[in-house]
Design an enzyme around this catalytic site. Structure first.
Site, PDB file in Angstrom:
ATOM      1  N   CYS A 141       0.817  -0.830  -0.112  1.00 54.63           N
ATOM      2  CA  CYS A 141       0.655   0.073  -0.051  1.00 54.63           C
ATOM      3  C   CYS A 141       0.789   1.324   0.250  1.00 54.63           C
ATOM      4  CB  CYS A 141      -1.551  -0.173   1.189  1.00 54.63           C
ATOM      5  SG  CYS A 141      -1.586  -0.966   1.747  1.00 54.63           S
ATOM      6  N   GLY A 147       0.880   0.001  -5.341  1.00 54.94           N
ATOM      7  CA  GLY A 147      -0.054  -1.033  -4.965  1.00 54.94           C
ATOM      8  C   GLY A 147      -1.492  -0.459  -5.828  1.00 54.94           C
ATOM      9  N   ASN A 152      -0.554   1.746   5.979  1.00 54.32           N
ATOM     10  CA  ASN A 152       0.718   1.268   4.848  1.00 54.32           C
ATOM     11  C   ASN A 152       1.390   0.261   5.768  1.00 54.32           C
ATOM     12  OD1 ASN A 152       3.952   1.896   3.067  1.00 54.32           O
ATOM     13  ND2 ASN A 152       2.904  -0.147   3.674  1.00 54.32           N
ATOM     14  N   GLY A 153       1.511  -0.857   5.574  1.00 57.85           N
ATOM     15  CA  GLY A 153       2.195  -1.757   6.694  1.00 57.85           C
ATOM     16  C   GLY A 153       1.031  -3.227   6.905  1.00 57.85           C
ATOM     17  N   TYR A 203      13.536  -2.259  -4.482  1.00 55.08           N
ATOM     18  CA  TYR A 203      12.845  -2.382  -4.915  1.00 55.08           C
ATOM     19  C   TYR A 203      11.493  -1.679  -4.590  1.00 55.08           C
ATOM     20  CZ  TYR A 203       8.693  -4.935  -7.495  1.00 55.08           C
ATOM     21  OH  TYR A 203       7.186  -4.682  -7.761  1.00 55.08           O
ATOM     22  N   SER A 225      12.967  -2.150 -12.145  1.00 53.51           N
ATOM     23  CA  SER A 225      14.039  -1.646 -10.824  1.00 53.51           C
ATOM     24  C   SER A 225      15.433  -1.664 -11.276  1.00 53.51           C
ATOM     25  CB  SER A 225      13.499  -2.503  -9.573  1.00 53.51           C
ATOM     26  OG  SER A 225      13.149  -3.217 -10.339  1.00 53.51           O
ATOM     27  N   CYS A 258       8.945 -12.080   5.807  1.00 47.20           N
ATOM     28  CA  CYS A 258       8.910 -10.888   5.552  1.00 47.20           C
ATOM     29  C   CYS A 258       7.006 -11.654   6.441  1.00 47.20           C
ATOM     30  CB  CYS A 258       8.557  -9.459   5.013  1.00 47.20           C
ATOM     31  SG  CYS A 258       8.091  -8.380   5.572  1.00 47.20           S
ATOM     32  N   CYS A 278      15.519  -2.564   8.414  1.00 45.29           N
ATOM     33  CA  CYS A 278      15.179  -4.180   9.067  1.00 45.29           C
ATOM     34  C   CYS A 278      16.189  -5.024   7.609  1.00 45.29           C
ATOM     35  CB  CYS A 278      13.685  -4.206   8.629  1.00 45.29           C
ATOM     36  SG  CYS A 278      13.404  -6.046   8.871  1.00 45.29           S
TER      37      CYS A 278
HETATM   38  S1  SF4 Z   1      13.158  -5.521   4.983  1.00 51.65           S
HETATM   39 FE1  SF4 Z   1      11.821  -6.502   7.044  1.00 51.65          FE
HETATM   40  S2  SF4 Z   1      10.315  -5.114   6.254  1.00 51.65           S
HETATM   41 FE2  SF4 Z   1      11.315  -5.292   4.368  1.00 51.65          FE
HETATM   42  S3  SF4 Z   1      11.089  -7.279   3.071  1.00 51.65           S
HETATM   43 FE3  SF4 Z   1      12.815  -8.182   4.288  1.00 51.65          FE
HETATM   44  S4  SF4 Z   1      11.407  -8.653   6.237  1.00 51.65           S
HETATM   45 FE4  SF4 Z   1       9.990  -7.070   5.769  1.00 51.65          FE
END
Ligand code: SF4
Length: 472
Positions: free
Chosen positions: A15, A42, A111-112, A251, A292, A391, A442
């Protein structure tokens, strides 16, 4: 009505959000064009909610922004402030019910993904709250509706103490527009000035599109309030371990967006240069898998001094349609989306730069297309490490089983997709290209080091032992 998506093996995002407070401006129209700029985040559904001085008006539907809205739909949406949303499809969810913004006492666009969504759902159901969808967004708006506090900021703070996971939100009430970023800062969220008012968006490209200026990023854990008194930003919940999703750079984000102070296009070129250093090869031509992969291919060509060229043309308008393809067309698969240029490829040793391999379903057919067009050797280069872990923060790769790099080694993947060589960028190389410290991100899908404690709902059962980002 059934829907057909021309699936390409990419990590799917969840999103794009937008919000505007600008008295005198045609806020629904501005929101429409901003959502257009966020369409890449999205394509399942789109929606706009406007406060017209008496109540919140909402229009949302399945489809692309251009399919959901025409002049007649926008005309009744008059007011001083609005929020908008584009949604990425998640498998198995009730699609129409998942379209956003969600409307209750307020309207909310999200978004999330929450990692404690299951526990929150049980808690709300036990309190007798009726839930109609499987969406975390509904959980958040219900949490907000039932939160204690005599101001919206207090209620939002309460919601932030309950919600664990990724959320960049825009919230529309009778009095104000709010923008909220989770304490980990997983998803981007930017703020800018527009025509005497303010606008917020998932990516800065949407703000630039509408002529916004003084664009800044909203820090993790902040609640931004915009109303007749202007804009105020205050702490919603203290920032946790910084966990900006590194896939925004690889991406998700548009190349003309700026995230964490870095222009995405430049980061992608740097990813390509790092790849050329880590995985050099003798070749005649470097090309990217559109879109990309292209800036990274340019970076690879710059560093390796191998000429850059376009070998694949993408049909950019084939994203999503309600027309089912015939069996014959369905079998054509990626050929419907990409067309190779035999005149460019014939007899050449080519380096193909791709952003990622998730399930491994697209790379093989692309390689086949290139071989049929006459490529002599194909050396695939990937701008991130192998994706070995799911994820839980809203990206559509939620199980170990679906990830090809969890099941197969790199040599096995090379054989499966039929390339002469395969090279993934290392974790260190990827982070170097972002120009940021490893602790900023992350990168759990590469390392298994999730930013949440093991007691966090679904992670208890599925997370691998955490490893530090720099260890790879
Ligand atoms: S970096 Fe973290 S938030 Fe991003 S796709 Fe990978 S696990 Fe998910």
């Amino acid at each position: 009505m059934s829907e057909w998506l021309w699936n390409i093996d990419r990590p799917g995002e969840a999103c794009g959000v937008f919000g505007i407070y600008a008295p005198g401006e045609s806020v629904a129209r501005v929101t429409f064009f901003s959502l257009y700029a966020l369409q890449h985040r999205g394509q399942e559904s789109a929606g706009i909610a406007v406060f017209d001085g008496r109540g919140i008006l909402l229009h949302k539907e399945m489809g692309l922004v251009s399919q959901v809205f025409d002049e007649q739909d926008l005309l009744p949406l008059q007011g001083n402030m609005a929020i908008g949303h584009v949604r990425y499809s998640t498998a198995g969810s009730s699609r129409r019910l998942g379209a956003q913004p969600f409307l209750l006492e307020s309207a909310l666009a999200h978004n999330g993904n929450l990692v404690n969504g299951g526990a929150l759902r049980e808690e709300l159901l036990a309190r007798g709250v009726g839930l109609v969808s499987s969406c975390d967004t509904e959980l958040m708006i219900q949490l907000l509706a039932g939160a204690p506090g005599d101001t919206w900021v207090k209620r939002i703070r309460h919601m932030m103490t309950k919600a664990l996971g990724a959320y960049s939100l825009t919230i529309l009430t009778r009095d104000a527009l709010y923008a909220v970023r989770d304490p980990w800062g997983f998803r981007p969220l930017s703020l800018g000035r527009v025509n005497g008012g303010w606008a917020v968006a998932s990516e800065s490209c949407a703000l630039q599109t509408i002529g916004a200026h003084d664009i800044q990023e909203i820090p993790a854990g902040q609640v931004v309030t915009i109303d007749e008194r202007g804009m105020r930003s205050e702490m919603g919940k203290p920032p946790a371990k910084s966990s900006l999703c590194v896939f925004e750079f690889i991406y998700f984000a548009r190349p003309d967006s700026i995230i964490d102070g870095q222009l995405i296009h430049e980061v992608r070129q740097a990813l390509g240069r790092e790849l050329a250093k880590e995985h050099p090869v003798d070749a005649d031509l470097v090309m990217g898998v559109p879109d990309s992969g292209i800036p990274a291919a340019i970076g690879y060509a710059q560093d390796s001094r191998i000429p850059y060229g376009e070998g694949l043309i993408k049909n950019r308008y084939i994203g999503r349609t309600f027309i089912e393809p015939s069996d014959r067309l369905r079998k054509a698969g990626v050929a419907l989306k990409f067309n190779p240029l035999p005149e460019v490829l014939k007899g050449k040793r080519i380096v193909v730069v791709e952003d990622s391999i998730v399930r491994g379903t697209t790379s093989g057919p692309i390689v086949e297309l290139l071989r049929r067009a006459g490529a002599k050797e194909i050396h695939m280069r990937i701008t991130c490490p192998p994706i070995k872990h799911p994820c839980f923060m809203g990206v559509d790769m939620a199980t170990y089983e679906e990830l090809i790099a969890h099941r197969l080694s790199v040599p096995e993947i090379r054989e499966r997709i039929g390339v002469d060589s395969l090279g993934h960028l290392s974790l260190e190389g990827m982070i170097r290209a972002t120009g940021r410290h490893p602790d900023r991100f992350c990168a759990a899908c590469f390392t298994g080091g999730y930013p949440f404690e093991q007691k966090a709902g679904v992670l208890v059962r599925t997370a691998q032992p955490a490893r530090s980002l720099v260890e790879g």
